[in-house]
Design a protein around this motif. Structure first.
Motif, PDB file in Angstrom:
ATOM      1  N   GLU A  64     -38.503 -49.665  51.218  1.00  0.00           N
ATOM      2  CA  GLU A  64     -39.658 -50.305  50.575  1.00  0.00           C
ATOM      3  C   GLU A  64     -39.471 -50.395  49.067  1.00  0.00           C
ATOM      4  O   GLU A  64     -39.806 -51.396  48.440  1.00  0.00           O
ATOM      5  N   SER A  65     -38.944 -49.352  48.471  1.00  0.00           N
ATOM      6  CA  SER A  65     -38.691 -49.350  47.026  1.00  0.00           C
ATOM      7  C   SER A  65     -37.642 -48.306  46.696  1.00  0.00           C
ATOM      8  O   SER A  65     -37.499 -47.310  47.418  1.00  0.00           O
ATOM      9  N   LYS A  66     -36.915 -48.539  45.622  1.00  0.00           N
ATOM     10  CA  LYS A  66     -35.906 -47.579  45.175  1.00  0.00           C
ATOM     11  C   LYS A  66     -35.671 -47.783  43.687  1.00  0.00           C
ATOM     12  O   LYS A  66     -35.956 -48.853  43.129  1.00  0.00           O
ATOM     13  N   ILE A  67     -35.153 -46.750  43.050  1.00  0.00           N
ATOM     14  CA  ILE A  67     -34.771 -46.838  41.645  1.00  0.00           C
ATOM     15  C   ILE A  67     -33.276 -47.122  41.598  1.00  0.00           C
ATOM     16  O   ILE A  67     -32.484 -46.420  42.221  1.00  0.00           O
ATOM     17  N   ILE A  68     -32.914 -48.181  40.885  1.00  0.00           N
ATOM     18  CA  ILE A  68     -31.507 -48.508  40.703  1.00  0.00           C
ATOM     19  C   ILE A  68     -31.066 -47.973  39.347  1.00  0.00           C
ATOM     20  O   ILE A  68     -31.661 -48.300  38.318  1.00  0.00           O
ATOM     21  N   VAL A  69     -30.035 -47.155  39.360  1.00  0.00           N
ATOM     22  CA  VAL A  69     -29.547 -46.498  38.152  1.00  0.00           C
ATOM     23  C   VAL A  69     -28.235 -47.135  37.693  1.00  0.00           C
ATOM     24  O   VAL A  69     -27.284 -47.206  38.463  1.00  0.00           O
ATOM     25  N   PHE A  86     -28.802 -54.971  47.313  1.00  0.00           N
ATOM     26  CA  PHE A  86     -27.583 -54.190  47.501  1.00  0.00           C
ATOM     27  C   PHE A  86     -26.872 -54.055  46.160  1.00  0.00           C
ATOM     28  O   PHE A  86     -26.832 -55.000  45.377  1.00  0.00           O
ATOM     29  N   VAL A  87     -26.307 -52.884  45.909  1.00  0.00           N
ATOM     30  CA  VAL A  87     -25.597 -52.649  44.656  1.00  0.00           C
ATOM     31  C   VAL A  87     -24.248 -52.001  44.943  1.00  0.00           C
ATOM     32  O   VAL A  87     -24.070 -51.329  45.967  1.00  0.00           O
ATOM     33  N   SER A  88     -23.309 -52.213  44.051  1.00  0.00           N
ATOM     34  CA  SER A  88     -22.004 -51.556  44.177  1.00  0.00           C
ATOM     35  C   SER A  88     -22.081 -50.186  43.531  1.00  0.00           C
ATOM     36  O   SER A  88     -22.780 -49.994  42.536  1.00  0.00           O
ATOM     37  N   SER A  89     -21.364 -49.234  44.090  1.00  0.00           N
ATOM     38  CA  SER A  89     -21.429 -47.878  43.549  1.00  0.00           C
ATOM     39  C   SER A  89     -20.096 -47.185  43.691  1.00  0.00           C
ATOM     40  O   SER A  89     -19.225 -47.613  44.445  1.00  0.00           O
ATOM     41  N   ALA A  96     -26.191 -46.416  41.091  1.00  0.00           N
ATOM     42  CA  ALA A  96     -26.608 -45.418  42.070  1.00  0.00           C
ATOM     43  C   ALA A  96     -28.042 -45.751  42.464  1.00  0.00           C
ATOM     44  O   ALA A  96     -28.749 -46.445  41.730  1.00  0.00           O
ATOM     45  N   MET A  97     -28.447 -45.259  43.620  1.00  0.00           N
ATOM     46  CA  MET A  97     -29.804 -45.536  44.095  1.00  0.00           C
ATOM     47  C   MET A  97     -30.557 -44.241  44.323  1.00  0.00           C
ATOM     48  O   MET A  97     -30.005 -43.263  44.829  1.00  0.00           O
ATOM     49  N   ILE A  98     -31.822 -44.253  43.943  1.00  0.00           N
ATOM     50  CA  ILE A  98     -32.695 -43.104  44.176  1.00  0.00           C
ATOM     51  C   ILE A  98     -33.871 -43.577  45.013  1.00  0.00           C
ATOM     52  O   ILE A  98     -34.609 -44.482  44.620  1.00  0.00           O
ATOM     53  N   LYS A  99     -34.029 -42.959  46.195  1.00  0.00           N
ATOM     54  CA  LYS A  99     -35.133 -43.325  47.079  1.00  0.00           C
ATOM     55  C   LYS A  99     -36.079 -42.136  47.237  1.00  0.00           C
ATOM     56  O   LYS A  99     -35.647 -40.991  47.304  1.00  0.00           O
ATOM     57  N   ILE A 100     -37.360 -42.444  47.289  1.00  0.00           N
ATOM     58  CA  ILE A 100     -38.371 -41.406  47.490  1.00  0.00           C
ATOM     59  C   ILE A 100     -38.712 -41.362  48.971  1.00  0.00           C
ATOM     60  O   ILE A 100     -39.080 -42.391  49.549  1.00  0.00           O
TER      61      ILE A 100
END
Length: 230
Positions: A64-69, A86-89, A96-100
């Motif tokens: 639903e939502s995430k923080i893209i770092v 989608f992001v490369s990491s 990087a991705m941070i999900k709650i």
């Protein structure tokens, strides 16, 4: 790739591509020579030469939502995404991705606020790997160490502070969106920028209350000043 009946992500097979996704099939066929020459594991064969080299994170971005770092950065690099982007990491590059977790009491805006604050940026600056140009890598190894202030949600006072921080950050995000949409329109931008500065000060005051460093708070430089350090 698409989800099967059990909710697992599976590669769309070549015959299915040709029959139901002809444009994509033509695209892959056009670049087949380059795709086949890739060094991927497990090794590609005649039936899956178009697959991703690494597919373990294909579903990690779907939420639903995430923080893209922005891993390699020197400022505010924590944006909230609502579009399954989608992001490369990997390592000290990419994102990087941070999900709650869905059952968490913490607001994604609260986490975004702390990550963007001078307190955690100061921590990242000293513990992250510094590259030329004063860029600081904050990969998952660093992100996991960042001191997030825990909230006692059973305490009305503590919960209220969490909610006030979250709501103020959400207001700032919305204001920034409106500022960006009115780029070049000074008549509309000026009052929005004034509101943004007022909200930003409100947020800084709330963070001071959260961290409660009292006189020592001034020892931590603002984000803009951190990257002026030699």
């Amino acid at each position: 790739y698409k989800f099967d009946s059990n909710g697992n992500l599976k590669l769309v097979l070549l015959d299915d591509l040709k029959a139901n996704y002809n444009g994509l099939y033509s695209y892959f066929t056009h670049y087949k020579e380059k795709l086949v020459s890739r060094d991927i594991s497990p090794e590609a064969n005649d039936f899956d030469w178009y697959k991703f080299g690494r597919s373990q994170h294909l579903t990690s971005a779907i939420c639903e939502s995430k923080i893209i770092v922005g891993v390699l950065s020197n400022g505010y690099k924590y944006s909230i995404d609502y579009n399954d982007t989608f992001v490369s990491s990997g390592g000290t590059a990419g994102y990087a991705m941070i999900k709650i977790p869905s059952d968490s009491d913490y607001s994604i805006y609260y986490i975004q606020t702390l990550l963007s604050s001078k307190y955690l940026e100061w921590f990242a600056y000293w513990y992250g790997e510094i590259f030329r140009g004063n860029f600081v890598a904050r990969g998952t190894k660093i992100l996991k160490k960042l001191p997030i202030i825990k909230i006692d949600f059973s305490s009305a006072t503590s919960k209220k502070l969490h909610d006030n921080i979250s709501n103020t950050q959400k207001d700032l995000n919305n204001l920034q969106t409106r500022i960006d949409k009115n780029n070049g329109n000074k008549r509309k931008q000026t009052p929005l920028q004034r509101q943004f500065r007022t909200k930003k000060q409100e947020l800084e005051n709330l963070l001071k209350k959260l961290y409660d460093l009292k006189d020592k708070d001034n020892l931590i430089p603002n984000v803009s000043d951190i990257y002026a350090i030699n």
